[in-house]
Design an enzyme around this catalytic site. Structure first.
Site, mmCIF file in Angstrom:
data_model
loop_
_atom_site.group_PDB
_atom_site.id
_atom_site.type_symbol
_atom_site.label_atom_id
_atom_site.label_comp_id
_atom_site.label_asym_id
_atom_site.label_seq_id
_atom_site.Cartn_x
_atom_site.Cartn_y
_atom_site.Cartn_z
ATOM 1 N N ALA A 15 -1.325 2.430 -5.189
ATOM 2 C CA ALA A 15 -1.222 4.222 -4.970
ATOM 3 C C ALA A 15 -1.292 4.760 -2.925
ATOM 4 O O ALA A 15 -1.765 3.944 -2.250
ATOM 5 C CB ALA A 15 -2.363 4.821 -5.642
ATOM 6 N N VAL A 20 1.124 -0.995 0.172
ATOM 7 C CA VAL A 20 0.265 0.246 0.061
ATOM 8 C C VAL A 20 1.114 1.320 0.169
ATOM 9 O O VAL A 20 1.880 1.472 1.039
ATOM 10 C CB VAL A 20 -1.371 0.009 1.593
ATOM 11 C CG1 VAL A 20 -1.857 0.872 1.390
ATOM 12 C CG2 VAL A 20 -1.607 -1.514 1.205
ATOM 13 N N CYS A 21 0.784 2.680 -0.544
ATOM 14 C CA CYS A 21 1.327 3.283 -0.782
ATOM 15 C C CYS A 21 2.450 3.679 -1.212
ATOM 16 O O CYS A 21 3.331 2.424 -2.275
ATOM 17 C CB CYS A 21 1.344 4.039 0.273
ATOM 18 S SG CYS A 21 1.539 5.632 0.548
ATOM 19 N N SER A 22 3.349 4.175 -0.397
ATOM 20 C CA SER A 22 5.148 3.794 -0.824
ATOM 21 C C SER A 22 5.620 2.543 -0.141
ATOM 22 O O SER A 22 6.647 2.042 0.218
ATOM 23 C CB SER A 22 5.824 4.667 -0.427
ATOM 24 O OG SER A 22 5.294 5.016 1.490
ATOM 25 N N THR A 71 2.242 2.807 -6.752
ATOM 26 C CA THR A 71 2.822 3.380 -5.703
ATOM 27 C C THR A 71 2.449 5.309 -5.620
ATOM 28 O O THR A 71 1.469 5.556 -6.365
ATOM 29 C CB THR A 71 4.797 3.948 -5.378
ATOM 30 O OG1 THR A 71 4.496 4.217 -4.043
ATOM 31 C CG2 THR A 71 5.054 4.471 -6.388
#
Length: 318
Positions: free
Chosen positions: A159, A106-108, A126
């Site tokens: 993202a 998830v995300c970074s 990302t």
């Protein structure tokens, strides 16, 4: 039960954990068979502090986990680069990923999977702010920085922040069908479900601020005069440069072409109008210099992945 092992680290983004965890436990509550059991792990078992100050307890250390894992999910956060330098954390993620049925971020958190060597040759996404850096640091990875989530085989990446909910709903849909995922989304009162190919709506203009006063003044003028002639020759004349010289200087200082910048400024203005007014599409298109509703529709589809009417329906504020 399908074990979902979520990996956290000091300074992680709390929503990256809470969103997907609630999706999986909600699916189990609403009848998923087999259900999901969410477990929390870190480099070492014990308390882990999130970026907002809320502390969670990781019941498991990655170095001691020896159970089966259906889904290994790594969260993100502003401290992900510090976490990626932790060899114990990275090696633990790599070891468990090799036996997991599915691996995601998830995300970074994508940076942790990349650091563990799990993404070479894969398509990933990302948080929009880190897409370019991810591509630079890991050239063997194909980065799609403007996607909500991407699935490439058993690798799932999403993202930023709330996109983790979209990712988890997509996993539930893959495991149990769209009806259950839709029911989970209804109980969580979230939109079901944004397609993975949809643009990340939060992405701002990617241009760098120019150093020259004349170019900064030009940017302000453009935003205040969207209905004006913003063609390349007109902009060059406005700052007293030749067309070729202006094009080269603008791209060199902002990192994007004048035409692309103008289009992004007009899209941003159109989005604001759609969010805050009930003006018809022809009025919106004219006000931001796009001319016609057809042009507005075409540009929204190209940049955001949905038509302007649907964008307004989701994000209207009036």
């Amino acid at each position: 039960m399908r074990v979902v092992l979520i990996v956290v680290f000091d300074g992680f983004q709390l929503t990256d954990l809470a969103g997907p965890a609630d999706v999986f436990t909600g699916a189990a509550t609403l009848g998923a068979r087999p259900g999901y059991r969410v477990e929390l792990a870190a480099a070492q078992a014990g308390p882990v502090r999130s970026s907002c100050g809320i502390e969670v307890t990781a019941a498991h250390g990655l170095d001691t986990w020896d159970g089966p894992v259906d889904t290994l999910l790594v969260v993100g956060g502003m401290s992900v680069f510090t976490a990626a330098a932790d060899e114990n954390l990275v090696s633990g993620v790599e070891r468990i990923a090799l036996s997991a049925s599915r691996v995601g971020s998830v995300c970074s958190g994508t940076f942790l999977l990349a650091r563990a060597g799990l993404l070479d040759g894969r398509r990933v996404t990302t948080h929009w702010a880190g897409g370019e850096f991810l591509a630079q640091q890991f050239p063997a990875i194909t980065t799609e920085p403007d996607r909500i989530y991407v699935r490439d085989g058993q690798i799932w990446t999403s993202a930023g922040v709330t996109a983790g909910i979209d990712l988890a709903l997509a996993i539930v849909a893959a495991d149990h069908g769209p009806d259950l995922a839709r029911e989970v989304a209804r109980w969580m009162v979230v939109y079901l479900h944004r397609p993975g190919g949809q643009s990340q709506f939060s992405a701002p203009l990617a241009a760098n601020p120019p150093k020259r006063d004349s170019l900064r003044a030009l940017q302000v003028w453009m935003e205040e005069n969207l209905e004006a002639d913003l063609s390349l020759p007109s902009l060059a004349t406005h700052v007293g440069m030749s067309t070729r010289h202006f094009s080269r200087v603008f791209a060199g200082e902002t990192g994007t072409t004048p035409a692309r910048y103008v289009e992004q400024v007009r899209i941003a203005a159109a989005r604001r109008m759609l969010e805050t007014t009930d003006h018809p599409m022809d009025r919106v298109a004219a006000a931001v210099g796009l001319g016609s509703p057809e042009t507005l529709y075409r540009i929204f589809h190209r940049h955001l992945g949905i038509p302007p009417g649907e964008y307004r329906a989701r994000f209207t504020k009036f």
